[in-house]
Design an enzyme around this catalytic site. Structure first.
Site, PDB file in Angstrom:
ATOM      1  N   ASN A   7       0.862  -1.247   0.099  1.00  0.00           N
ATOM      2  CA  ASN A   7       0.201   0.126   0.122  1.00  0.00           C
ATOM      3  C   ASN A   7       1.075   1.205  -0.127  1.00  0.00           C
ATOM      4  O   ASN A   7       1.591   1.580   0.830  1.00  0.00           O
ATOM      5  CB  ASN A   7      -0.637  -0.126   1.198  1.00  0.00           C
ATOM      6  N   ARG A  90      -2.432  -1.973  -3.586  1.00  0.00           N
ATOM      7  CA  ARG A  90      -3.648  -1.033  -3.367  1.00  0.00           C
ATOM      8  C   ARG A  90      -3.605   0.159  -4.262  1.00  0.00           C
ATOM      9  O   ARG A  90      -2.654   0.586  -4.229  1.00  0.00           O
ATOM     10  CB  ARG A  90      -3.924  -0.730  -2.119  1.00  0.00           C
ATOM     11  N   HIS A 178     -13.056   2.615  -0.272  1.00  0.00           N
ATOM     12  CA  HIS A 178     -13.199   1.514   0.689  1.00  0.00           C
ATOM     13  C   HIS A 178     -13.769   0.159   0.193  1.00  0.00           C
ATOM     14  O   HIS A 178     -14.159  -0.570   0.830  1.00  0.00           O
ATOM     15  CB  HIS A 178     -13.984   1.918   1.718  1.00  0.00           C
ATOM     16  N   LEU A 207     -16.510   2.354   9.331  1.00  0.00           N
ATOM     17  CA  LEU A 207     -16.349   3.667  10.012  1.00  0.00           C
ATOM     18  C   LEU A 207     -15.053   3.716  10.557  1.00  0.00           C
ATOM     19  O   LEU A 207     -14.580   3.070  11.682  1.00  0.00           O
ATOM     20  CB  LEU A 207     -17.276   3.633  11.076  1.00  0.00           C
ATOM     21  N   ARG A 239     -13.123  15.070   7.328  1.00  0.00           N
ATOM     22  CA  ARG A 239     -13.866  15.484   6.112  1.00  0.00           C
ATOM     23  C   ARG A 239     -15.463  15.732   6.461  1.00  0.00           C
ATOM     24  O   ARG A 239     -15.919  15.126   7.052  1.00  0.00           O
ATOM     25  CB  ARG A 239     -13.801  14.459   5.005  1.00  0.00           C
ATOM     26  N   ASP A 280     -10.152  12.142  16.435  1.00  0.00           N
ATOM     27  CA  ASP A 280     -10.231  10.900  16.985  1.00  0.00           C
ATOM     28  C   ASP A 280     -11.461  10.802  17.883  1.00  0.00           C
ATOM     29  O   ASP A 280     -11.383  11.221  18.672  1.00  0.00           O
ATOM     30  CB  ASP A 280      -8.849  10.653  17.914  1.00  0.00           C
ATOM     31  N   ARG A 282     -12.121   8.281  20.044  1.00  0.00           N
ATOM     32  CA  ARG A 282     -11.950   8.101  21.357  1.00  0.00           C
ATOM     33  C   ARG A 282     -11.783   9.247  22.225  1.00  0.00           C
ATOM     34  O   ARG A 282     -12.357   9.462  23.163  1.00  0.00           O
ATOM     35  CB  ARG A 282     -10.536   7.377  21.654  1.00  0.00           C
ATOM     36  N   GLY A 328     -12.206   1.108  12.703  1.00  0.00           N
ATOM     37  CA  GLY A 328     -11.790   1.296  13.885  1.00  0.00           C
ATOM     38  C   GLY A 328     -12.856   1.743  14.731  1.00  0.00           C
ATOM     39  O   GLY A 328     -13.030   1.286  16.178  1.00  0.00           O
ATOM     40  N   ILE A 329     -13.953   2.445  14.222  1.00  0.00           N
ATOM     41  CA  ILE A 329     -14.904   3.171  14.971  1.00  0.00           C
ATOM     42  C   ILE A 329     -16.150   2.081  14.989  1.00  0.00           C
ATOM     43  O   ILE A 329     -16.483   1.466  16.201  1.00  0.00           O
ATOM     44  CB  ILE A 329     -15.529   4.430  14.629  1.00  0.00           C
ATOM     45  N   GLY A 330     -16.381   1.450  14.020  1.00  0.00           N
ATOM     46  CA  GLY A 330     -17.583   0.376  13.732  1.00  0.00           C
ATOM     47  C   GLY A 330     -17.248  -0.774  14.616  1.00  0.00           C
ATOM     48  O   GLY A 330     -18.016  -1.443  15.066  1.00  0.00           O
ATOM     49  N   ASN A 332     -15.268  -0.933  17.338  1.00  0.00           N
ATOM     50  CA  ASN A 332     -14.868  -0.758  18.778  1.00  0.00           C
ATOM     51  C   ASN A 332     -15.711   0.242  19.362  1.00  0.00           C
ATOM     52  O   ASN A 332     -15.850   0.117  20.831  1.00  0.00           O
ATOM     53  CB  ASN A 332     -13.455  -0.171  18.884  1.00  0.00           C
ATOM     54  N   GLU A 379      -8.362  -5.464   4.972  1.00  0.00           N
ATOM     55  CA  GLU A 379      -8.305  -4.872   3.441  1.00  0.00           C
ATOM     56  C   GLU A 379      -6.888  -5.684   3.025  1.00  0.00           C
ATOM     57  O   GLU A 379      -6.829  -5.945   1.506  1.00  0.00           O
ATOM     58  CB  GLU A 379      -8.231  -3.342   3.446  1.00  0.00           C
TER      59      GLU A 379
HETATM   60  P1  ADP Z   1      -8.016   4.259   9.470  1.00  0.00           P
HETATM   61  O1  ADP Z   1      -9.249   4.979   8.590  1.00  0.00           O
HETATM   62  O2  ADP Z   1      -6.963   5.477   9.477  1.00  0.00           O
HETATM   63  O3  ADP Z   1      -7.391   3.136   8.885  1.00  0.00           O
HETATM   64  P2  ADP Z   1      -9.254   3.215  11.574  1.00  0.00           P
HETATM   65  O4  ADP Z   1     -10.082   2.153  10.900  1.00  0.00           O
HETATM   66  O5  ADP Z   1      -8.074   2.511  12.637  1.00  0.00           O
HETATM   67  O6  ADP Z   1      -8.398   4.475  10.725  1.00  0.00           O
HETATM   68  O7  ADP Z   1     -10.008   3.967  12.620  1.00  0.00           O
HETATM   69  C1  ADP Z   1      -9.732   5.088  13.415  1.00  0.00           C
HETATM   70  C2  ADP Z   1     -10.779   5.440  14.233  1.00  0.00           C
HETATM   71  O8  ADP Z   1     -11.304   4.442  15.220  1.00  0.00           O
HETATM   72  C3  ADP Z   1     -10.371   6.741  15.030  1.00  0.00           C
HETATM   73  O9  ADP Z   1     -11.447   7.833  15.350  1.00  0.00           O
HETATM   74  C4  ADP Z   1     -10.259   6.135  16.627  1.00  0.00           C
HETATM   75  O10 ADP Z   1     -10.678   6.930  17.385  1.00  0.00           O
HETATM   76  C5  ADP Z   1     -11.418   4.983  16.301  1.00  0.00           C
HETATM   77  N1  ADP Z   1     -11.278   3.975  17.445  1.00  0.00           N
HETATM   78  C6  ADP Z   1     -10.102   2.992  17.439  1.00  0.00           C
HETATM   79  N2  ADP Z   1     -10.304   2.177  18.465  1.00  0.00           N
HETATM   80  C7  ADP Z   1     -11.332   2.831  19.349  1.00  0.00           C
HETATM   81  C8  ADP Z   1     -12.234   2.609  20.579  1.00  0.00           C
HETATM   82  N3  ADP Z   1     -11.753   1.323  21.368  1.00  0.00           N
HETATM   83  N4  ADP Z   1     -13.268   3.118  20.532  1.00  0.00           N
HETATM   84  C9  ADP Z   1     -13.896   4.071  19.946  1.00  0.00           C
HETATM   85  N5  ADP Z   1     -13.296   4.446  18.734  1.00  0.00           N
HETATM   86  C10 ADP Z   1     -12.213   3.825  18.515  1.00  0.00           C
END
Ligand code: ADP
Length: 398
Positions: A7, A90, A178, A207, A239, A280, A282, A328-330, A332, A379
């Site tokens: 990538n 990629r 994506h 997400l 964005r 972020d 979190r 990361g969001i979806g 966690n 991915e």
């Molecule tokens: P990228 O699109 O850069 O690959 P990721 O898929 O890793 O990013 O997602 C990053 C996002 O996921 C950030 O907003 C981060 O805060 C969120 N994230 C990661 N871990 C958690 C968690 N445990 N709880 C809430 N949000 C999280």
């Protein structure tokens, strides 16, 4: 079969080397700050206890690939890049390509042709491909496009209501991004649902830093939230996602912003960051706990936009088997998933609070007619899988 996935960004190369049979990552790493006065490398392998990190000058992508090659040879993982079965790249913008492509001169010309549509990404992807070809001239190289999975959309979903001739001339249309992630989680969701993918209707939600939704009917994408570029659709880390295009002219007229400044504002200074100062999630959640109202607004906007897309894709699909969260969001954030699904019981969607809090695969309640799934995306593995598939199909197995 050993497949290397690359990538390549404008100043970085991320890689993973897979042994496909065991679905195992043999080595991985990140080469950063290519072309800068000092570069950074982080390399890891299944045998190492901890990653090797180093600061070295990395003048160009070719040098970056040489570093990866030396690492793999020195650690006795492969005899050289030429011993690989395939290299999967990629490539962000693949225009009208519906599938991954074996790279040859014609494909390179096409990837070049799409540079105006992805001016930051495609040139970097091309540099990575050229560097890999120099280092491993006999290995089949495959381009896997972020856009390909979405190219099954019908014209009424991908055409913008602009003068048609202009759209044709400039290739203006919804492409979607994506795609490797949406494609991967759709396949994984079908396995979880124990149904052939060709019979699954899904709403997939990627997400992460960037965010996008896709409507998948009988296993094929029929609509997605990102458009000509990854700027459209959901609220993202930095964005804006959807907005009234008149805002752009207003900013130009009243704030006297130049086009490149507006581009920067919409891509880098908007979204969660624009509303509450951090991209972020979190940190957004932490600020909400401290009582920050702007953070709450950003969070509410983020979830509300996703909910609106679920509603519209529900209307598009008619029947939905599952809503799938990833990224990361979806994967966690239980609070995002809870707020997105709140009030959707009339759509047959209700969550199980405990399962949601545990990031379980199935998070719907026993009453829910629609399954709600959390599936980690991968991915890199999807790129390796698509590369392997093409190599087998074209009988290029070495
Ligand atoms: P990228 O699109 O850069 O690959 P990721 O898929 O890793 O990013 O997602 C990053 C996002 O996921 C950030 O907003 C981060 O805060 C969120 N994230 C990661 N871990 C958690 C968690 N445990 N709880 C809430 N949000 C999280």
């Amino acid at each position: 079969m050993k497949i290397l996935v690359l990538n390549s960004g404008s100043s970085s190369i991320k890689f993973q080397l897979f042994s496909m049979k065991e679905r195992k990552v043999l080595a991985s790493g990140l080469i950063e700050q290519i072309g800068e006065p000092m570069g950074k490398i982080k390399l890891n392998s299944a045998q190492l206890k901890e990653p090797v990190t180093q600061k070295v000058v990395i003048p160009n992508h070719e040098h970056g690939i040489e570093i990866i090659s030396s690492f793999l040879i020195d650690n006795k993982i492969i005899k050289g890049l030429d011993a690989l079965d395939g290299i999967g790249h990629r490539v962000v913008h693949g225009g009208a390509f519906k599938e991954s492509q074996l790279i040859d001169d014609g494909i390179m010309q096409e990837i070049n042709k799409y540079i105006p549509l992805a001016p930051l990404h495609n040139p970097a992807n091309i540099s990575g491909i050229k560097a890999a070809e120099t280092e491993a001239p006999h290995v089949p190289q495959v381009a896997v496009f972020d856009t390909a999975f979405h190219q099954t959309m019908p014209p009424h979903a991908y055409t913008y209501a602009l003068p048609y001739d202009l759209c044709e001339k400039l290739h203006i249309r919804r492409y979607g991004f994506h795609g490797t992630s949406h494609g991967y989680i759709a396949e994984e969701a079908a396995k979880v649902l124990k149904k052939p993918l060709s019979k699954c209707n899904l709403i997939t939600l990627h997400l992460g830093g960037g965010a996008s939704a896709a409507a998948i009917k009988n296993g094929k994408c029929v609509d997605t939230s990102m458009g000509l570029s990854p700027l459209e659709g959901l609220v993202m880390g930095t964005r804006s996602g959807d907005l009234d295009p008149a805002i752009v002219f207003y900013l130009e007229r009243v704030e006297k912003l130049k086009p490149h400044e507006i581009d920067m504002l919409l891509n880098k200074q908007s979204g969660l960051k624009g509303i509450c100062g951090t991209n972020d999630l979190r940190e957004v959640e932490a600020k909400i706990r401290e009582g920050c109202e702007r953070a709450k607004l950003a969070f509410d906007m983020f979830c509300y936009r996703i909910k609106k897309y679920i509603g519209s894709y529900y209307a598009v699909l008619g029947r939905v088997d599952a809503i799938v969260f990833t990224g990361g969001i979806g994967e966690n954030s239980a609070s995002v998933r809870a707020q997105v699904c709140e009030g959707l019981s009339h759509f047959g969607i209700t969550l199980d609070t405990k399962r949601n809090a545990a990031n379980a695969t199935h998070i719907q309640s026993s009453k829910s007619e629609v399954e709600v799934l959390v599936i980690p995306t991968n991915e890199e593995f999807e790129i390796a899988k698509l590369t392997q598939h093409l190599i087998n199909e074209k009988h290029l197995k070495r």
